[in-house]
Design a protein around this motif. Structure first.
Motif, PDB file in Angstrom:
ATOM      1  N   VAL A 187       0.848  -1.192   0.000  1.00  0.00           N
ATOM      2  CA  VAL A 187       0.000   0.000   0.000  1.00  0.00           C
ATOM      3  C   VAL A 187       0.886   1.245   0.000  1.00  0.00           C
ATOM      4  N   TYR A 241      -3.669   5.680   0.932  1.00  0.00           N
ATOM      5  CA  TYR A 241      -5.095   5.355   1.028  1.00  0.00           C
ATOM      6  C   TYR A 241      -5.856   6.570   1.501  1.00  0.00           C
ATOM      7  N   VAL A 268      -7.603   2.866  -2.160  1.00  0.00           N
ATOM      8  CA  VAL A 268      -6.264   2.378  -1.844  1.00  0.00           C
ATOM      9  C   VAL A 268      -5.429   2.381  -3.118  1.00  0.00           C
TER      10      VAL A 268
END
Length: 107
Positions: free
Chosen positions: A30, A33, A44
């Motif tokens: 990630v 987000y 995301v």
């Protein structure tokens, strides 16, 4: 490969937002987000698989679905509401059949 995953997540308070942020912060791949409590929308971005993001956010216990799937479900719900109206129309002819029975009972 970086991609964007958009989810509809049933969040009702800042505690829910915190839970979603906590699991996304720990998720590998990630990059960023965004959590929108008002729209119940989670976006995301990163080197992630959509199904993995869905599973990770689902671990919070919140109702989670892909944003596109949710929009499709709302469209289907509207179609279902439209289908109910003809069913109500079909039920009305049975009411006049009941009235003669009431008239016989009254006589």
């Amino acid at each position: 490969m970086s991609q964007t995953v958009v989810l509809k997540v049933g969040m009702s308070c800042q505690g829910c937002v915190g839970a979603v942020k906590r699991v996304l912060g720990k998720m590998e791949g990630v990059e960023s987000y965004e959590v929108d409590l008002e729209q119940q929308k989670v976006t995301v971005k990163g080197n992630v698989q959509p199904d993995a993001v869905l599973q990770t956010v689902s671990k919070t216990g919140k109702k989670t679905a892909f944003w596109d799937a949710e929009a499709l479900a709302e469209t289907e719900a509207k179609s279902a509401e439209t289908e109910v109206k003809p069913a109500e129309t079909e039920a009305k002819p049975t009411e006049p059949e009941a009235k003669p029975t009431e008239a016989v009972a009254a006589a």
